[in-house]
Design a protein around this motif. Structure first.
Motif, mmCIF file in Angstrom:
data_model
loop_
_atom_site.group_PDB
_atom_site.id
_atom_site.type_symbol
_atom_site.label_atom_id
_atom_site.label_comp_id
_atom_site.label_asym_id
_atom_site.label_seq_id
_atom_site.Cartn_x
_atom_site.Cartn_y
_atom_site.Cartn_z
ATOM 1 N N ALA A 101 -3.001 -2.734 -1.510
ATOM 2 C CA ALA A 101 -4.281 -3.448 -1.549
ATOM 3 C C ALA A 101 -4.289 -4.467 -2.684
ATOM 4 C CB ALA A 101 -5.427 -2.459 -1.715
ATOM 5 N N TYR A 102 -3.727 -4.076 -3.824
ATOM 6 C CA TYR A 102 -3.614 -5.008 -4.952
ATOM 7 C C TYR A 102 -2.713 -6.185 -4.586
ATOM 8 C CZ TYR A 102 -1.599 -6.847 -9.284
ATOM 9 O OH TYR A 102 -1.125 -7.683 -10.274
ATOM 10 N N ALA A 103 -1.572 -5.901 -3.959
ATOM 11 C CA ALA A 103 -0.647 -6.964 -3.561
ATOM 12 C C ALA A 103 -1.318 -7.922 -2.578
ATOM 13 C CB ALA A 103 0.613 -6.364 -2.948
ATOM 14 N N LYS A 104 -2.073 -7.378 -1.628
ATOM 15 C CA LYS A 104 -2.778 -8.218 -0.654
ATOM 16 C C LYS A 104 -3.826 -9.081 -1.340
ATOM 17 C CE LYS A 104 -5.490 -7.959 3.622
ATOM 18 N NZ LYS A 104 -6.085 -7.046 4.629
ATOM 19 N N PHE A 105 -4.550 -8.491 -2.290
ATOM 20 C CA PHE A 105 -5.552 -9.244 -3.042
ATOM 21 C C PHE A 105 -4.898 -10.422 -3.763
ATOM 22 C CE2 PHE A 105 -7.404 -10.064 -7.215
ATOM 23 C CZ PHE A 105 -8.705 -10.389 -6.883
ATOM 24 N N MET A 106 -3.783 -10.171 -4.439
ATOM 25 C CA MET A 106 -3.110 -11.229 -5.195
ATOM 26 C C MET A 106 -2.500 -12.273 -4.262
ATOM 27 S SD MET A 106 -3.589 -10.421 -8.399
ATOM 28 C CE MET A 106 -2.316 -11.169 -9.422
ATOM 29 N N GLY A 107 -1.824 -11.809 -3.205
ATOM 30 C CA GLY A 107 -1.137 -12.717 -2.306
ATOM 31 C C GLY A 107 -2.084 -13.610 -1.519
ATOM 32 N N LEU A 154 4.770 -1.390 -0.580
ATOM 33 C CA LEU A 154 4.143 -0.093 -0.345
ATOM 34 C C LEU A 154 3.361 -0.086 0.972
ATOM 35 C CD1 LEU A 154 2.892 0.640 -3.973
ATOM 36 C CD2 LEU A 154 4.746 1.805 -2.758
ATOM 37 N N PRO A 155 3.111 1.106 1.542
ATOM 38 C CA PRO A 155 2.353 1.211 2.797
ATOM 39 C C PRO A 155 0.960 0.595 2.679
ATOM 40 C CG PRO A 155 3.468 3.281 2.313
ATOM 41 C CD PRO A 155 3.647 2.421 1.106
ATOM 42 N N ASP A 156 0.441 0.139 3.811
ATOM 43 C CA ASP A 156 -0.796 -0.630 3.819
ATOM 44 C C ASP A 156 -2.000 0.124 3.259
ATOM 45 O OD1 ASP A 156 0.525 -2.760 4.914
ATOM 46 O OD2 ASP A 156 -0.104 -2.366 6.991
ATOM 47 N N ASN A 157 -2.002 1.447 3.384
ATOM 48 C CA ASN A 157 -3.178 2.206 2.969
ATOM 49 C C ASN A 157 -3.228 2.462 1.470
ATOM 50 O OD1 ASN A 157 -0.882 4.072 3.360
ATOM 51 N ND2 ASN A 157 -2.356 5.657 2.788
ATOM 52 N N THR A 158 -2.202 2.082 0.729
ATOM 53 C CA THR A 158 -2.115 2.437 -0.684
ATOM 54 C C THR A 158 -2.856 1.459 -1.581
ATOM 55 O OG1 THR A 158 -0.045 1.212 -0.987
ATOM 56 C CG2 THR A 158 0.125 3.544 -0.329
ATOM 57 N N PHE A 159 -3.175 1.942 -2.774
ATOM 58 C CA PHE A 159 -3.791 1.088 -3.786
ATOM 59 C C PHE A 159 -2.870 -0.070 -4.141
ATOM 60 C CE2 PHE A 159 -3.976 0.556 -8.563
ATOM 61 C CZ PHE A 159 -5.000 -0.389 -8.542
ATOM 62 N N HIS A 174 -0.397 4.991 -10.029
ATOM 63 C CA HIS A 174 -1.188 5.373 -8.864
ATOM 64 C C HIS A 174 -1.029 4.394 -7.708
ATOM 65 C CE1 HIS A 174 -3.239 8.431 -11.292
ATOM 66 N NE2 HIS A 174 -3.351 7.509 -12.235
ATOM 67 N N PHE A 175 -0.068 3.480 -7.809
ATOM 68 C CA PHE A 175 0.125 2.479 -6.761
ATOM 69 C C PHE A 175 0.349 3.108 -5.387
ATOM 70 C CE2 PHE A 175 1.640 -1.713 -8.934
ATOM 71 C CZ PHE A 175 0.380 -1.875 -9.472
ATOM 72 N N SER A 176 1.060 4.223 -5.334
ATOM 73 C CA SER A 176 1.430 4.809 -4.042
ATOM 74 C C SER A 176 0.346 5.711 -3.463
ATOM 75 C CB SER A 176 2.731 5.604 -4.182
ATOM 76 O OG SER A 176 2.571 6.664 -5.101
ATOM 77 N N GLU A 177 -0.780 5.875 -4.149
ATOM 78 C CA GLU A 177 -1.854 6.732 -3.667
ATOM 79 C C GLU A 177 -2.724 5.995 -2.636
ATOM 80 O OE1 GLU A 177 -4.133 8.670 -6.684
ATOM 81 O OE2 GLU A 177 -2.377 9.032 -7.948
#
Length: 229
Positions: free
Chosen positions: A89-95, A81-86, A203-206
């Motif tokens: 952000a979750y993927a970045k937190f986990m990764g 998903l695009p960088d600005n999305t929830f 809401h992942f794409s928001e």
């Protein structure tokens, strides 16, 4: 049960598991299985209240009906998903922490499948909350999130974790927590929406900031200046 075989406990057995889990978790806070057992054996009334709130919420009812799981096969698309999305952000937190959503221990000590799912859901949305509140996964960050989780679900385990966590703080950490993070966590947990009634996967794409604002999320304050202490 969710992800494992259910275990029926008599009253004295439940008390014994709760006591043993509490002692073990204080000795080794990294034991997620002990923390999970403590939450299940002491949290039935709290999970029942959460279940009723979910039944009274349209989004909560959808969660109970569809029973989404926060596992790799279901949330892997967040990484695209695009960088600005929830979701991103979750993927970045986990990764960034090399975390896997598949690492949560199973629910074993709930009396019904419905309560077992609520307990599992509470366990699995933990990293969504880390992402939304912008909390690190160090001892202070985890303890601050437990304050929010207690205010949201009133689980005794969360308060026990706050007591156990602060007991392990250094004097400097304890001062930082109570002066900087505890007041924020108390306010943030009370002000935001009922977070157990949010179907996060939808809401992942928001946009992350829009999603936070709609839920009434107050992100964690930045670390204080070095001369703060």
């Amino acid at each position: 049960m969710i992800g494992g075989a259910g275990v029926r406990l008599k009253g004295w057995q439940q008390a014994a598991v709760a006591l043993g889990s509490a002692v073990g978790a204080l000795l080794d806070p990294r034991r997620a299985d002990l923390i999970a057992a403590l939450g299940e054996t002491t949290g039935k009334p709290a999970f029942e209240r959460v279940l009723q709130r979910m039944k009274n919420s349209p989004e909560g009812r959808a969660i109970l009906l569809e029973r989404p799981r926060v596992i790799s096969s279901k949330v892997g698309h967040a990484w695209d998903l695009p960088d600005n999305t929830f979701g991103a952000a979750y993927a970045k937190f986990m990764g960034s922490r090399n975390f896997s959503p598949d690492d949560r221990p199973p629910v074993r000590f709930m009396e019904t499948e419905e309560l077992a799912y609520v307990a599992m859901r509470a366990r699995e949305v933990h990293d969504f909350w880390h992402t939304l509140f912008g909390l690190p996964t160090n001892l202070i960050g985890e303890t601050a999130l437990k304050v929010i989780e207690f205010e949201q679900m009133m689980l005794p385990m969360c308060m026990m974790s706050v007591v156990g966590g602060t007991a392990r703080f250094s004097e400097k950490q304890r001062r930082l927590f109570y002066q900087h993070y505890f007041p924020w966590a108390t306010k943030a947990g009370l002000r935001c929406s009922d977070l157990m009634c949010v179907y996060y996967e939808q809401h992942f794409s928001e946009d992350l900031e829009d999603f936070r604002q709609r839920l009434g999320i107050i992100p964690a304050p930045p670390p204080p200046r070095p001369n703060y202490m």
